[in-house]
Design an enzyme around this catalytic site. Sequence first.
Site, mmCIF file in Angstrom:
data_model
loop_
_atom_site.group_PDB
_atom_site.id
_atom_site.type_symbol
_atom_site.label_atom_id
_atom_site.label_comp_id
_atom_site.label_asym_id
_atom_site.label_seq_id
_atom_site.Cartn_x
_atom_site.Cartn_y
_atom_site.Cartn_z
ATOM 1 N N TYR A 156 0.833 -1.209 0.000
ATOM 2 C CA TYR A 156 0.000 0.000 0.000
ATOM 3 C C TYR A 156 0.872 1.265 0.000
ATOM 4 C CZ TYR A 156 -3.708 3.167 1.693
ATOM 5 O OH TYR A 156 -4.614 4.200 1.837
ATOM 6 N N ALA A 157 1.910 1.271 0.849
ATOM 7 C CA ALA A 157 2.806 2.437 0.936
ATOM 8 C C ALA A 157 3.504 2.672 -0.406
ATOM 9 C CB ALA A 157 3.834 2.232 2.039
ATOM 10 N N ALA A 158 3.932 1.577 -1.048
ATOM 11 C CA ALA A 158 4.591 1.712 -2.351
ATOM 12 C C ALA A 158 3.628 2.304 -3.379
ATOM 13 C CB ALA A 158 5.111 0.354 -2.829
HETATM 14 P P1 NAD Z 1 -13.366 2.459 1.045
HETATM 15 O O1 NAD Z 1 -12.956 1.042 0.993
HETATM 16 O O2 NAD Z 1 -14.488 2.869 1.930
HETATM 17 O O3 NAD Z 1 -13.694 2.956 -0.433
HETATM 18 C C1 NAD Z 1 -12.899 2.621 -1.541
HETATM 19 C C2 NAD Z 1 -13.717 2.799 -2.793
HETATM 20 O O4 NAD Z 1 -12.928 2.368 -3.902
HETATM 21 C C3 NAD Z 1 -14.985 1.967 -2.792
HETATM 22 O O5 NAD Z 1 -16.038 2.745 -3.307
HETATM 23 C C4 NAD Z 1 -14.654 0.819 -3.749
HETATM 24 O O6 NAD Z 1 -15.769 0.322 -4.447
HETATM 25 C C5 NAD Z 1 -13.706 1.513 -4.703
HETATM 26 N N1 NAD Z 1 -12.848 0.594 -5.452
HETATM 27 C C6 NAD Z 1 -12.027 -0.363 -4.971
HETATM 28 N N2 NAD Z 1 -11.426 -1.014 -5.991
HETATM 29 C C7 NAD Z 1 -11.877 -0.425 -7.142
HETATM 30 C C8 NAD Z 1 -11.629 -0.630 -8.518
HETATM 31 N N3 NAD Z 1 -10.792 -1.583 -8.956
HETATM 32 N N4 NAD Z 1 -12.270 0.146 -9.416
HETATM 33 C C9 NAD Z 1 -13.138 1.104 -9.000
HETATM 34 N N5 NAD Z 1 -13.415 1.348 -7.717
HETATM 35 C C10 NAD Z 1 -12.796 0.594 -6.796
HETATM 36 O O7 NAD Z 1 -12.039 3.287 1.396
HETATM 37 P P2 NAD Z 1 -11.839 4.818 1.831
HETATM 38 O O8 NAD Z 1 -11.337 4.805 3.214
HETATM 39 O O9 NAD Z 1 -13.016 5.651 1.493
HETATM 40 O O10 NAD Z 1 -10.601 5.203 0.887
HETATM 41 C C11 NAD Z 1 -10.689 6.015 -0.274
HETATM 42 C C12 NAD Z 1 -9.299 6.390 -0.715
HETATM 43 O O11 NAD Z 1 -8.637 7.109 0.328
HETATM 44 C C13 NAD Z 1 -8.405 5.183 -1.017
HETATM 45 O O12 NAD Z 1 -7.566 5.484 -2.110
HETATM 46 C C14 NAD Z 1 -7.598 5.039 0.257
HETATM 47 O O13 NAD Z 1 -6.372 4.402 0.027
HETATM 48 C C15 NAD Z 1 -7.408 6.491 0.646
HETATM 49 N N6 NAD Z 1 -7.092 6.703 2.065
HETATM 50 C C16 NAD Z 1 -7.963 6.335 3.059
HETATM 51 C C17 NAD Z 1 -7.622 6.575 4.391
HETATM 52 C C18 NAD Z 1 -8.529 6.212 5.534
HETATM 53 O O14 NAD Z 1 -8.117 6.347 6.687
HETATM 54 N N7 NAD Z 1 -9.761 5.777 5.316
HETATM 55 C C19 NAD Z 1 -6.400 7.180 4.690
HETATM 56 C C20 NAD Z 1 -5.548 7.544 3.650
HETATM 57 C C21 NAD Z 1 -5.912 7.301 2.345
#
Ligand code: NAD
Length: 248
Positions: A156-158
């Site tokens: 994930y970090a990468a």
């Molecule tokens: P989440 O799992 O609630 O939502 C992720 C979304 O991505 C979902 O709607 C899912 O359907 C969609 N998704 C997954 N694979 C997919 C694909 N192949 N094609 C299209 N859609 C796809 O996660 P979240 O917490 O809302 O995270 C959203 C973003 O923020 C991500 O990129 C995550 O890495 C980043 N992020 C989250 C946090 C946190 O603390 N929640 C922190 C830092 C970064």
Amino acid sequence: MGLLSGKTAIITGASKGIGKGIAETFAKEGANVAFTYLSSVEKGQALEEELKQYGTTVKGYRSDASKMEDAEALVAQVVEDFGGVDIVVNNAGITKDMLLMRMTEEDFTRVIEVNLNSVFNMTKAVQRTFLKQRSGSIVNISSVVGVKGNAGQANYAASKAGIIGFTKSVALELGSRNIRCNAIAPGFIETEMTAVLDEKTVQQWRDGIPLKRGGSPEDVANACLFLASDMSGYITGQVMNVCGGMLT
Ligand code: NAD
């Protein structure tokens, strides 16, 4: 008049969590919203219904962000349905956390494909449209983990660090055409996903954050709104940490 009135935004992975928050904020600010989801047709339809109250054009698309052909088909369809695209928010992302010792090649590759290839795919797919209109804003959702690393999240970090390098390079390549590209690095954001975690653990996380709370999807969405809108017209190639002061 909202900050995004008259603009069309594509937001990937908006069926829940942060993506959903971004879609809501953008629609409230007057944007026409084209959002994607991977599997949950029901959630996609529910969000489409919910966002209609703001009076802009809204449409959900089932599209796998990790597939180049899906990204190309999506952008072509959105241009046909909405008449153009002004903003892309690459939000879709997954985790497959594991100590390196036990991480399989598949766990590594899949996370890179969904989190990093997706950003490449969407940027490539929208590039021609942005070049033609000589404007566009791309906002990529990275993570504080991409800035500082995290044990158990090497894949994930990468992927999230890769997003930052990609963002800065695209900003350099496309700046002369008035196309901006920035990243957001959220810290600990409380979503449906974190709601199932043990309350004591979550409280310990909150205590370690200078602002003493987890972030909300709206906190990330507001930063996204700024970077997507003309308010940030002279900002490109930057990483904005939305982390309550975790990274200083
Ligand atoms: P989440 O799992 O609630 O939502 C992720 C979304 O991505 C979902 O709607 C899912 O359907 C969609 N998704 C997954 N694979 C997919 C694909 N192949 N094609 C299209 N859609 C796809 O996660 P979240 O917490 O809302 O995270 C959203 C973003 O923020 C991500 O990129 C995550 O890495 C980043 N992020 C989250 C946090 C946190 O603390 N929640 C922190 C830092 C970064």
